[in-house]
Every structure is written in C-alpha cells, then in structure tokens.
Design an enzyme around this catalytic site. Structure first.
Site, PDB file in Angstrom:
ATOM      1  N   HIS A  72       0.820  -1.226   0.000  1.00  0.00           N
ATOM      2  CA  HIS A  72       0.000   0.000   0.000  1.00  0.00           C
ATOM      3  C   HIS A  72       0.849   1.269   0.000  1.00  0.00           C
ATOM      4  O   HIS A  72       0.319   2.358  -0.225  1.00  0.00           O
ATOM      5  CB  HIS A  72      -0.900   0.035   1.243  1.00  0.00           C
ATOM      6  CG  HIS A  72      -1.912  -1.058   1.257  1.00  0.00           C
ATOM      7  ND1 HIS A  72      -2.100  -1.891   2.332  1.00  0.00           N
ATOM      8  CD2 HIS A  72      -2.794  -1.459   0.323  1.00  0.00           C
ATOM      9  CE1 HIS A  72      -3.067  -2.754   2.052  1.00  0.00           C
ATOM     10  NE2 HIS A  72      -3.491  -2.515   0.844  1.00  0.00           N
ATOM     11  N   CYS A  94       3.511  -1.401  -4.243  1.00  0.00           N
ATOM     12  CA  CYS A  94       3.126  -1.873  -5.587  1.00  0.00           C
ATOM     13  C   CYS A  94       3.391  -0.772  -6.612  1.00  0.00           C
ATOM     14  O   CYS A  94       3.101   0.405  -6.353  1.00  0.00           O
ATOM     15  CB  CYS A  94       1.642  -2.226  -5.582  1.00  0.00           C
ATOM     16  SG  CYS A  94       1.036  -2.609  -7.226  1.00  0.00           S
ATOM     17  N   GLU A 124      -3.277   2.930   1.888  1.00  0.00           N
ATOM     18  CA  GLU A 124      -2.826   3.384   0.561  1.00  0.00           C
ATOM     19  C   GLU A 124      -3.212   4.844   0.326  1.00  0.00           C
ATOM     20  O   GLU A 124      -2.408   5.654  -0.154  1.00  0.00           O
ATOM     21  CB  GLU A 124      -3.457   2.503  -0.533  1.00  0.00           C
ATOM     22  CG  GLU A 124      -3.071   2.962  -1.937  1.00  0.00           C
ATOM     23  CD  GLU A 124      -4.014   2.454  -3.008  1.00  0.00           C
ATOM     24  OE1 GLU A 124      -4.497   1.313  -2.920  1.00  0.00           O
ATOM     25  OE2 GLU A 124      -4.259   3.226  -3.956  1.00  0.00           O
ATOM     26  N   ASN A 223     -10.525  -4.427  -1.748  1.00  0.00           N
ATOM     27  CA  ASN A 223     -10.872  -4.938  -3.082  1.00  0.00           C
ATOM     28  C   ASN A 223     -11.766  -6.171  -2.998  1.00  0.00           C
ATOM     29  O   ASN A 223     -12.602  -6.392  -3.868  1.00  0.00           O
ATOM     30  CB  ASN A 223      -9.606  -5.166  -3.916  1.00  0.00           C
ATOM     31  CG  ASN A 223      -8.891  -6.439  -3.566  1.00  0.00           C
ATOM     32  OD1 ASN A 223      -9.247  -7.499  -4.034  1.00  0.00           O
ATOM     33  ND2 ASN A 223      -7.871  -6.337  -2.710  1.00  0.00           N
TER      34      ASN A 223
END
Ligand code: F3S
Length: 281
Positions: A72, A94, A124, A223
């Site tokens: 994140h 990422c 994030e 998600n």
C-alpha cells in the site's frame, strides 16, 4: 450442481511481488518487521508470521534496524521519519500505487488541489495524500470538494487503485457538475490498477452465469469487499475468508456456483473452497 472458478483469481501482481520481496528479506535478516499489515488477508499473514514476519502498527514500535513497507506504500513524511530513526527500508510498494503517488506529487508541484477518490482511513490513500503536502482531500463523495469556498482554481483527481471504475466515473461526473460554473480547471487521472479491472470483469462474467457466488478474501480487504458488492448486484453472494465457513444449508436450491477471490487471496485458499463445495455436493 456445477462449480466454476472465475477466470482471474489468486494473488495480484503487486501482492505476489511484495510476498517475494518479503520472503527474501525475512530469510536474509532472520525475520523482519512490517509497518502495518503486508496484505489484508489473515491466512497470508499467518503464513508470513511462520517465517518470522512480524507486524508493527507504528514507527515507534519498530524494534529492529530494518522495516518492510507494505504494497500500500507510505507517505513521504513517514519515510522521512523512518530515515531520521536510521531504520532501513524494504520497500514492497506496488508499482501501481507508486504511480498514483507520483501523480499526486506532480499535481501538487503544478499547483493543483488534489482529490483522491478513496477511503480516507485506508493506508494506501493516506500514503498517496501525503504526497499532496496538505493540499488535498480523500473522499468517496463530491461534497467535501464542492463545499470548499472558494473552490480551488485547479483541481486534480485520481483514484485509490482498487476502486470500482464505474463508480469512479460517476464521482468524476458529479465533481464536474459541482465545479462547472466556478471557473475551475479539472485534470483527471486513471489510477485504478489493471489487475483490479480484470478481476472485477472476470467476477462479473462468472456472476452472470451462476445463482450463487462465493467471494473469498479478507473481510478487511477493500478490493474483496468491492468484488462482493459488485457480484451481489447480479446474484446471491457470500463473502468468506476460508472454506471452513461454508455451511451446507447455503447451497440448498442452487444449481451453479461461482468462486472468485480478492487480490490478496492465494490460489490455495480458493482451491480449498472449491474442494469443500465439491465435497458438499
Ligand atoms: Fe497493486 Fe493492484 Fe495488487 S494496486 S497490490 S496490483 S490490486
């Protein structure tokens, strides 16, 4: 009864990459601490704990001289704080999150007020917002932006990487409506990750052909919750973390069952769910 797996399941690219980095670091350092959970999935965190990966919640709780950053990402302020404490970083941010951070940084440098479409308390989003140097807001509704008085002249918009694309589009439309008569300039960036798009499309494709859908993943995973919400708009849907949660009575009256999983749900957990469903039918 027919059971089918959605076309896209298992770890996303970013989580797979983060796992590889962290496993290597844990081997090299004889265990390692991570600042916050590496992924929002209890089963994966347990596997990591077994190889010496320990979660710490805040910078002041770090015991060692090296800490791992989750997929994140973190804000520049937090990075500077860790450097000040002489703590080395193993960075698993990422690349899609990194791209969103850089969009926020560039917008800030160009004088734009930054709007991040996302959950304000998600790690994030907090990290991305940190790149706006206090000149931004994270929100899921246009209200906090529309009510700014005066409305910023230049507004840059980007999204948390895991949001539902159609909802982001709706958000942008309402934001444009709110700013249209106020002389503002709006720059819009697509920062939703490709894996999430493909995963959501595959889950929807599967949901359209079944009468019961299982979405496997952490209940605290953004998600995974989005996947469950999307599927539930089409067919009966259950969000589970493991195969053990499945109750035989859930399957009564159903002919076709679909299975999908969040980006931090490993393939093994999905396969265990399928095996349990097969055993129950
Ligand atoms: Fe990265 Fe997308 Fe996974 S942002 S961590 S590849 S869900």
């Amino acid at each position: 009864m027919k059971i089918e797996k959605a076309e896209k399941t298992g770890f996303c690219f970013g989580v797979r990459r983060a796992m590889e980095i962290i496993e290597k670091a844990a081997r090299e350092h004889g265990g390692i601490e991570t600042l916050g959970q590496l992924v929002h999935n209890r089963q994966v965190l347990q596997k990591l704990a077994d190889i010496g990966v320990k979660v710490v919640e805040a910078a002041e709780d770090i015991q060692g001289d090296t800490v791992a950053i989750s997929a994140h990402g973190i804000s520049p302020e937090l990075e500077a704080e860790l450097q000040k404490q002489h703590i080395g970083l193993v960075d698993t941010t990422c690349p899609y999150v990194h791209r969103a951070q850089q969009v926020a940084r560039r917008l800030n440098e160009a004088g734009f007020f930054v709007v991040v479409y996302g959950e304000a308390d998600h790690p994030e989003v907090k990290g991305i917002l940190g790149w706006t140097k206090g000149k931004g807001v994270a929100t899921l509704s246009e209200n906090p932006v529309a009510s700014l008085d005066p409305l910023p002249r230049w507004i840059g918009v980007l999204s948390q990487t895991t949001r539902i694309p159609a909802h982001y589009t709706e958000f942008i439309k309402t934001l444009i409506d709110a700013a249209f008569t106020k002389d503002s300039e709006i720059r819009i960036f697509d920062t939703i990750c490709h894996d999430i798009r493909d995963r959501q499309e595959a889950a929807l494709k599967s949901a359209r052909t079944v009468d019961l859908m299982f979405v496997v993943g952490g209940r605290n995973s953004a998600n995974t919750n989005h996947l469950a919400r999307l599927c539930s708009e089409i067919t009966e849907t259950r969000l589970i973390e493991t195969a053990e949660e499945i109750k035989p009575e859930w399957l009564k009256g159903h002919q076709r069952i679909g299975v999908t999983g969040g980006a931090s749900t490993d393939e093994q957990t999905i396969n265990e769910v399928i095996a349990k469903l097969e055993a129950l039918t």
